[in-house]
Design a protein around this motif. Structure first.
Motif, mmCIF file in Angstrom:
data_model
loop_
_atom_site.group_PDB
_atom_site.id
_atom_site.type_symbol
_atom_site.label_atom_id
_atom_site.label_comp_id
_atom_site.label_asym_id
_atom_site.label_seq_id
_atom_site.Cartn_x
_atom_site.Cartn_y
_atom_site.Cartn_z
ATOM 1 N N VAL A 9 0.852 -1.197 0.000
ATOM 2 C CA VAL A 9 0.000 0.000 0.000
ATOM 3 C C VAL A 9 0.884 1.241 0.000
ATOM 4 C CG1 VAL A 9 -1.787 1.266 1.252
ATOM 5 C CG2 VAL A 9 -1.774 -1.214 1.295
ATOM 6 N N PHE A 10 0.564 2.152 -0.880
ATOM 7 C CA PHE A 10 1.293 3.416 -0.954
ATOM 8 C C PHE A 10 0.349 4.510 -0.475
ATOM 9 C CE2 PHE A 10 3.360 7.091 -2.642
ATOM 10 C CZ PHE A 10 4.692 6.761 -2.831
ATOM 11 N N ILE A 11 0.729 5.228 0.594
ATOM 12 C CA ILE A 11 -0.165 6.233 1.190
ATOM 13 C C ILE A 11 0.402 7.630 0.966
ATOM 14 C CG2 ILE A 11 -1.256 7.024 3.340
ATOM 15 C CD1 ILE A 11 -1.210 4.236 4.398
ATOM 16 N N PHE A 12 -0.445 8.502 0.419
ATOM 17 C CA PHE A 12 -0.005 9.874 0.143
ATOM 18 C C PHE A 12 -1.017 10.853 0.758
ATOM 19 C CE2 PHE A 12 1.560 12.838 -3.556
ATOM 20 C CZ PHE A 12 2.149 13.677 -2.620
ATOM 21 N N PRO A 13 -0.692 11.366 1.965
ATOM 22 C CA PRO A 13 -1.623 12.316 2.599
ATOM 23 C C PRO A 13 -1.399 13.745 2.109
ATOM 24 C CG PRO A 13 0.209 11.891 4.082
ATOM 25 C CD PRO A 13 0.482 11.086 2.817
ATOM 26 N N LEU A 14 -2.414 14.576 2.238
ATOM 27 C CA LEU A 14 -2.241 16.009 2.060
ATOM 28 C C LEU A 14 -1.262 16.450 3.153
ATOM 29 C CD1 LEU A 14 -3.318 18.569 0.592
ATOM 30 C CD2 LEU A 14 -5.121 18.684 2.308
ATOM 31 N N PRO A 15 -0.194 17.167 2.781
ATOM 32 C CA PRO A 15 0.849 17.434 3.788
ATOM 33 C C PRO A 15 0.483 18.525 4.788
ATOM 34 C CG PRO A 15 1.468 18.396 1.688
ATOM 35 C CD PRO A 15 0.163 17.687 1.452
ATOM 36 N N LEU A 16 -0.478 18.212 5.622
ATOM 37 C CA LEU A 16 -0.915 19.109 6.693
ATOM 38 C C LEU A 16 -1.069 18.261 7.951
ATOM 39 C CD1 LEU A 16 -3.777 20.949 4.742
ATOM 40 C CD2 LEU A 16 -1.463 21.814 5.152
ATOM 41 N N GLN A 17 -1.016 18.897 9.121
ATOM 42 C CA GLN A 17 -1.043 18.161 10.391
ATOM 43 C C GLN A 17 -2.206 17.152 10.501
ATOM 44 O OE1 GLN A 17 0.818 18.406 13.999
ATOM 45 N NE2 GLN A 17 0.000 16.516 13.200
ATOM 46 N N GLY A 18 -3.422 17.617 10.239
ATOM 47 C CA GLY A 18 -4.596 16.750 10.425
ATOM 48 C C GLY A 18 -4.551 15.504 9.548
ATOM 49 N N PRO A 19 -4.477 15.670 8.215
ATOM 50 C CA PRO A 19 -4.440 14.491 7.340
ATOM 51 C C PRO A 19 -3.255 13.569 7.607
ATOM 52 C CG PRO A 19 -4.910 16.475 6.059
ATOM 53 C CD PRO A 19 -4.619 16.924 7.456
ATOM 54 N N VAL A 20 -2.067 14.142 7.869
ATOM 55 C CA VAL A 20 -0.883 13.308 8.133
ATOM 56 C C VAL A 20 -1.115 12.499 9.406
ATOM 57 C CG1 VAL A 20 1.553 13.376 8.847
ATOM 58 C CG2 VAL A 20 0.782 14.746 6.901
ATOM 59 N N ASN A 21 -1.674 13.162 10.419
ATOM 60 C CA ASN A 21 -1.924 12.497 11.693
ATOM 61 C C ASN A 21 -2.820 11.271 11.495
ATOM 62 O OD1 ASN A 21 -2.147 11.946 14.394
ATOM 63 N ND2 ASN A 21 -3.474 13.668 14.881
ATOM 64 N N CYS A 22 -3.969 11.461 10.839
ATOM 65 C CA CYS A 22 -4.864 10.289 10.790
ATOM 66 C C CYS A 22 -4.423 9.258 9.759
ATOM 67 C CB CYS A 22 -6.339 10.664 10.711
ATOM 68 S SG CYS A 22 -6.834 11.585 9.326
ATOM 69 N N MET A 23 -3.714 9.684 8.698
ATOM 70 C CA MET A 23 -3.212 8.655 7.760
ATOM 71 C C MET A 23 -2.091 7.836 8.395
ATOM 72 S SD MET A 23 -3.750 9.450 3.895
ATOM 73 C CE MET A 23 -4.928 10.602 3.185
ATOM 74 N N TYR A 240 -15.514 2.830 3.394
ATOM 75 C CA TYR A 240 -14.962 2.259 4.621
ATOM 76 C C TYR A 240 -15.022 3.340 5.698
ATOM 77 C CZ TYR A 240 -12.768 -0.700 1.024
ATOM 78 O OH TYR A 240 -12.526 -1.496 -0.066
ATOM 79 N N ALA A 241 -15.836 3.148 6.719
ATOM 80 C CA ALA A 241 -15.909 4.113 7.835
ATOM 81 C C ALA A 241 -15.105 3.517 8.983
ATOM 82 C CB ALA A 241 -17.357 4.338 8.245
ATOM 83 N N LEU A 242 -13.877 4.037 9.193
ATOM 84 C CA LEU A 242 -12.902 3.364 10.061
ATOM 85 C C LEU A 242 -12.652 4.075 11.387
ATOM 86 C CD1 LEU A 242 -10.147 2.717 7.330
ATOM 87 C CD2 LEU A 242 -12.062 1.221 7.942
ATOM 88 N N GLY A 243 -13.373 5.156 11.631
ATOM 89 C CA GLY A 243 -12.994 6.011 12.747
ATOM 90 C C GLY A 243 -13.739 5.757 14.045
ATOM 91 N N PRO A 244 -13.424 6.542 15.055
ATOM 92 C CA PRO A 244 -12.328 7.511 15.112
ATOM 93 C C PRO A 244 -10.977 6.786 15.101
ATOM 94 C CG PRO A 244 -13.943 7.917 16.861
ATOM 95 C CD PRO A 244 -14.267 6.585 16.283
ATOM 96 N N LEU A 245 -10.131 7.161 14.134
ATOM 97 C CA LEU A 245 -8.911 6.379 13.898
ATOM 98 C C LEU A 245 -7.929 6.404 15.064
ATOM 99 C CD1 LEU A 245 -8.220 6.819 10.119
ATOM 100 C CD2 LEU A 245 -8.019 4.674 11.382
ATOM 101 N N HIS A 246 -7.860 7.532 15.807
ATOM 102 C CA HIS A 246 -6.898 7.560 16.920
ATOM 103 C C HIS A 246 -7.304 6.547 17.985
ATOM 104 C CE1 HIS A 246 -10.030 10.173 18.499
ATOM 105 N NE2 HIS A 246 -9.466 10.127 19.686
ATOM 106 N N ALA A 247 -8.626 6.416 18.201
ATOM 107 C CA ALA A 247 -9.100 5.444 19.195
ATOM 108 C C ALA A 247 -9.009 4.030 18.617
ATOM 109 C CB ALA A 247 -10.540 5.767 19.575
ATOM 110 N N HIS A 248 -9.204 3.944 17.308
ATOM 111 C CA HIS A 248 -9.128 2.636 16.650
ATOM 112 C C HIS A 248 -7.705 2.062 16.784
ATOM 113 C CE1 HIS A 248 -10.992 0.190 13.141
ATOM 114 N NE2 HIS A 248 -10.231 -0.572 13.895
ATOM 115 N N LEU A 249 -6.710 2.918 16.532
ATOM 116 C CA LEU A 249 -5.324 2.448 16.659
ATOM 117 C C LEU A 249 -5.055 1.978 18.089
ATOM 118 C CD1 LEU A 249 -2.419 2.010 15.700
ATOM 119 C CD2 LEU A 249 -1.987 4.442 16.121
ATOM 120 N N LYS A 250 -5.525 2.771 19.058
ATOM 121 C CA LYS A 250 -5.297 2.373 20.457
ATOM 122 C C LYS A 250 -5.912 1.006 20.725
ATOM 123 C CE LYS A 250 -4.862 6.903 22.506
ATOM 124 N NZ LYS A 250 -5.691 8.061 22.741
ATOM 125 N N ALA A 251 -7.129 0.792 20.199
ATOM 126 C CA ALA A 251 -7.811 -0.482 20.420
ATOM 127 C C ALA A 251 -7.009 -1.625 19.791
ATOM 128 C CB ALA A 251 -9.225 -0.438 19.840
#
Ligand code: UDP
Length: 474
Positions: A9-23, A240-251
């Motif tokens: 998988v190749f991931i390319f986020p918009l280079p801003l804090q929010g998108p980079v954080n959740c990607m 694909y509704a995967l959020g909230p991703l920060h809590a998802h990663l913790k889980a």
């Protein structure tokens, strides 16, 4: 001819804090599941991540993960604030996109799935060229994206540009949002008479490209936005509704190994505010932040400041460097402000926000309604006072007040009397009502990312599909 390859998988986020954080959170979940991931940052973002976080060390835990970088083409001193997004995208088209395309064409392990920010319209051509499926990840809220997708219809029906100055007029041609959205609740850049405006044109281009992807990923959960997700499926059936991703990663990390997640901040976090919070009573502090892109004038800063001090409520305020435009000099500020701040306030340049919102002393959040901030507040059951700046934030703040009922929308006013009144309402007079609503949303968010939950199941489906995605060999 189709040929099976190792999933990459190749991931390319918009280079801003929010998108980079959740990607990055998504990348980490894919890596935990032993999927090979290449993550493309701009040099600017990568250098800041390396300076202020343990990201490089953390991702070394995943042998199949790697970072690559491209220039964003902007001069170093460009502030890369919200007003610069159009320029950032234009400059990336020239500087980053050709390198990105070359990277994909020459990848040692062929890319079997491209995940790109929804605003990257160039990704459809590049994905077609390498024969790999494209998934757009729209890191704005689904309700915000839906107002983008409705724009052609709103223009056709003559609702945009607005016919007069009445921002309280209800919007009719946004299916699913009838009775909810007024003109003032649409993204602020719809308040233009010029349909050739750079951002309006970007949105219209995004609208044409979203349906071309094989799927669209959202940082949301079914329970929160089921009606909007149903509308979105009419345009892009595979969601694909995967959020909230920060809590998802913790889980996911909790079941994988007992390791706390750490930050993806591109500014240095000031941890002293946590020690300050430790000394405050339970749910007594309102946390104030306008995120990574929004800016305010000195007058607006003073109105918020007076409102906070006059409310008598304790506050923790993030004043990001560069977030006050023009004259940000604080010499000669009101004695009353200085005293109120010393007694009840704490001001920092950047905070560990997830930790702040999780802190028991925090009882509310005065926010610009960025989507990550909104979700982070929801997961912790913290009611919001919303002062939206741009993109999806005007939509989010409306939904916070009238649909999800977890706060108040201060939209379009920045007046010390209103700030004081809303802070008192959320933190004092209607505290129990808002906390109850917020706790219900928090419970449904946590359930969504737990085994058996809707986001957990969607993530499992995404992982399985990525593992079986094939590229067309030419
Ligand atoms: N954030 C942070 N510390 C701060 C302020 C913000 O870590 O002092 C993080 C916050 O947790 C969120 C991101 O920055 O993940 C901001 O994203 P959001 O979508 O809320 O707004 P944007 O910055 O894109 O406008």
């Amino acid at each position: 001819m189709q040929h099976e390859r190792e999933a990459h998988v190749f991931i390319f986020p918009l280079p801003l804090q929010g998108p980079v954080n959740c990607m990055l959170k998504l990348a980490e979940i894919l890596s935990i599941n032993k999927i090979k991931v290449t993550f493309l940052n701009t040099d600017y973002i990568h250098q800041r991540l390396c300076s202020h976080t343990d990201v490089p060390i953390r991702f070394r835990n995943y042998p199949d993960f790697c970072f690559r970088t491209v220039p964003d083409g902007l001069p170093e001193e460009n502030p890369r604030t919200g007003t610069e997004i159009g320029n950032l995208l234009e400059s990336m088209d020239a500087s980053a996109v050709p390198i990105f395309r070359e990277m994909l064409l020459t990848a040692e392990t062929p890319v079997t799935c491209l995940i790109a920010d929804g605003i990257f319209t160039f990704a459809t051509d590049v994905a077609a060229e390498i024969g790999a499926p494209l998934l757009y990840f729209d890191t704005v809220s689904p309700c915000g994206l839906w107002t983008y997708l409705c724009l052609p219809k709103l223009i056709e029906a003559g609702e945009v540009p607005f016919k007069d100055d009445n921002l309280d007029e209800m919007i009719i041609n946004a299916p699913g949002m009838e009775g909810i959205i007024r003109r003032r609740d649409l993204p602020s850049f719809y308040r233009t008479n010029d349909l050739n405006d750079q951002i309006i044109q970007l949105v219209l281009r995004e609208d044409e490209h979203i349906p071309l992807a094989q799927g669209v990923i959202f940082n949301t959960f079914h329970h929160l936005e089921a009606p909007i997700l149903a509308q979105l499926r009419t345009v892009c059936p595979n969601i694909y509704a995967l959020g909230p991703l920060h809590a998802h990663l913790k889980a996911r990390l909790a079941s994988w190994e007992a390791r706390p997640t750490t930050s993806n901040s591109i500014w240095e976090e000031d941890g002293s505010c946590i020690s300050w919070l430790d000394k405050q009573p339970s749910k007594s502090v309102v946390y104030v932040s306008i995120g990574s892109l929004a800016v305010m004038t000195r007058d607006q800063m003073c109105e918020i400041w007076h409102g906070l001090v006059n409310s008598g409520v304790r506050f923790l305020w993030v004043r990001r460097p560069g977030s006050v435009t023009g004259d940000s000099d604080e010499t000669g500020i009101d004695q009353e402000l200085a005293r109120g701040t010393e007694e009840r306030g704490c001001i920092v340049r950047w905070a560990p926000q997830e930790e702040v919102l999780a802190h028991p002393a925090v009882g509310g959040f005065l926010t610009h309604s960025g989507w990550n901030s909104t979700l982070e507040s929801m997961v912790e059951g913290k009611p919001m006072i919303c002062w939206p700046y741009f993109v999806d934030q005007q939509v989010n703040s409306r939904y916070v007040e009238v649909v999800w009922k977890v706060g108040l929308d201060m939209k379009d006013s920045c007046d010390r009397v209103v700030v004081e009144k809303m802070v008192r309402e959320v933190m004092e007079s209607r505290k129990d009502e808002f906390l109850k609503g917020a706790e219900e949303v928090a419970e449904s968010a946590r359930a969504a990312v737990s085994p058996g939950g809707s986001s957990f199941a969607d993530m499992d489906r995404l992982i399985e599909e990525i593992k079986t995605m094939k590229i067309a060999i030419k």
